[in-house]
Design a protein around this motif. Structure first.
Motif, mmCIF file in Angstrom:
data_model
loop_
_atom_site.group_PDB
_atom_site.id
_atom_site.type_symbol
_atom_site.label_atom_id
_atom_site.label_comp_id
_atom_site.label_asym_id
_atom_site.label_seq_id
_atom_site.Cartn_x
_atom_site.Cartn_y
_atom_site.Cartn_z
ATOM 1 N N MET A 38 -3.651 46.307 29.011
ATOM 2 C CA MET A 38 -4.482 47.455 29.372
ATOM 3 C C MET A 38 -5.376 47.153 30.568
ATOM 4 O O MET A 38 -5.533 47.976 31.456
ATOM 5 N N CYS A 81 -11.605 48.693 25.375
ATOM 6 C CA CYS A 81 -10.951 48.730 26.696
ATOM 7 C C CYS A 81 -11.548 49.824 27.577
ATOM 8 O O CYS A 81 -11.662 49.665 28.785
ATOM 9 N N GLY A 87 -10.143 48.734 32.453
ATOM 10 C CA GLY A 87 -9.557 49.510 31.362
ATOM 11 C C GLY A 87 -9.828 50.991 31.482
ATOM 12 O O GLY A 87 -9.096 51.816 30.965
ATOM 13 N N LYS A 135 -5.674 56.368 32.249
ATOM 14 C CA LYS A 135 -5.979 55.656 31.016
ATOM 15 C C LYS A 135 -5.301 56.242 29.773
ATOM 16 O O LYS A 135 -4.743 55.505 28.960
ATOM 17 N N ARG A 138 -1.678 55.384 29.901
ATOM 18 C CA ARG A 138 -1.451 53.934 29.794
ATOM 19 C C ARG A 138 -1.582 53.469 28.350
ATOM 20 O O ARG A 138 -0.777 52.689 27.850
ATOM 21 N N LEU A 139 -2.612 53.969 27.664
ATOM 22 C CA LEU A 139 -2.825 53.590 26.259
ATOM 23 C C LEU A 139 -1.570 53.857 25.430
ATOM 24 O O LEU A 139 -1.108 53.006 24.674
#
Lengths: 189, 92
Positions: A38, A81, A87, A135, A138-139
């Protein structure tokens, strides 16, 4: 929940705090791996690892055991994160992650020699593409395609519906796929 | 549609591509699944997108595992032990 985790959690709640070290040794690798993917920065990954286990210990009383212990830890780690420098980054233009976001490279790089996909540059290209994802996308991609969690588990962790998780995952995959396509096109020139 | 290194897919293609992850994971119900399969049979560009998307997923799944360096595990464990010591009941 895994029997070994359940037993350790019960011991800690009963006052055997040393048992927490066993939980740490059972789960710290996966949390570090997730954090490194991450954040892509060693210090941030270490900070997330430390924050996650300190928070887990301090809030263990609130853990009811309905989900797996690792899922609960991932939830804490995902929140941690979000607080790190990298993050929280969302550097990719959202449009590029959309299936209808303009030009779609259609070069069939899957026919390249297998050795290409084992090269360090290819691994780097995937890391770069994942790091550029917004984000929330991506998570979901890291949890689902890299950590191997189910859509239902990811849904619980990120607090979104299963259809929303699947939609984000698809957008994230297309984004990474487009980035790889461009990278392979460039490398052939 | 003409295949090339970079192309803007048409609307019918894009509509199908929106369900491509679900198609790959066999989550598209039968009539729609058949429709996508028929489209793939005659659309070279969509076949390329399907193949490259599958390969992308495979590459993500094969990404190397990043284990914490031993020094990191030791440092974090040391911090945790200090926290645990603060909460440990006093010896009788």
């Amino acid at each position: 929940m895994d029997d070994a985790d359940r037993s350790l959690v019960e011991r800690i709640k009963a006052g055997d705090v040393a048992a927490f070290e066993r939980l740490f040794s059972r789960h710290h690798q996966r949390i570090y791996r997730f954090a490194a993917r991450m954040c892509r920065h060693a210090q941030d990954a270490e900070d997330v690892l430390q924050d996650t286990f300190l928070a887990a210990f301090r809030h263990l009383k609130t853990f009811r055991g309905k989900a797996r212990f690792s899922t609960w830890l991932y939830t804490i780690a995902a929140n941690s994160c979000r607080r790190t420098r990298r993050g929280s980054g969302a550097v990719a233009p959202a449009k590029e992650s959309e299936p209808d976001g303009g030009a779609f490279p259609v070069d069939d790089w899957t026919r390249r020699p297998d050795a290409l996909f084992l090269r360090k540059e290819t691994r780097r290209a995937i890391q770069d593409a994942v790091a550029e994802l917004p984000k929330d996308l991506r998570l979901v991609l890291v949890f689902r395609d890299m950590e191997g969690l189910s859509a239902e588990e990811v849904s619980r962790i990120v607090g979104a519906s299963v259809p929303a998780v699947k939609s984000r995952l698809h957008r994230a995959r297309l984004f990474v796929r487009n980035r790889l396509s461009r990278r392979f096109q460039e490398s052939r020139r | 549609m003409k295949a090339g290194p970079s192309s803007s897919l048409g609307t019918p293609c894009l509509r199908r591509l929106a369900r491509l992850s679900a198609y790959i994971e066999r989550e598209v119900p039968s009539p729609a699944r058949e429709s996508i399969r028929r489209h793939m049979a005659h659309c070279a560009d969509c076949r390329v997108v399907l193949r490259t998307l599958k390969k992308t997923i495979a590459l993500c799944r094969q990404a190397p595992k990043i284990d914490p360096p031993q020094a990191v595990s030791k440092r974090v464990l040391a911090v945790l032990r200090r926290e645990l010591a603060r909460c440990r009941p006093p010896a009788p």
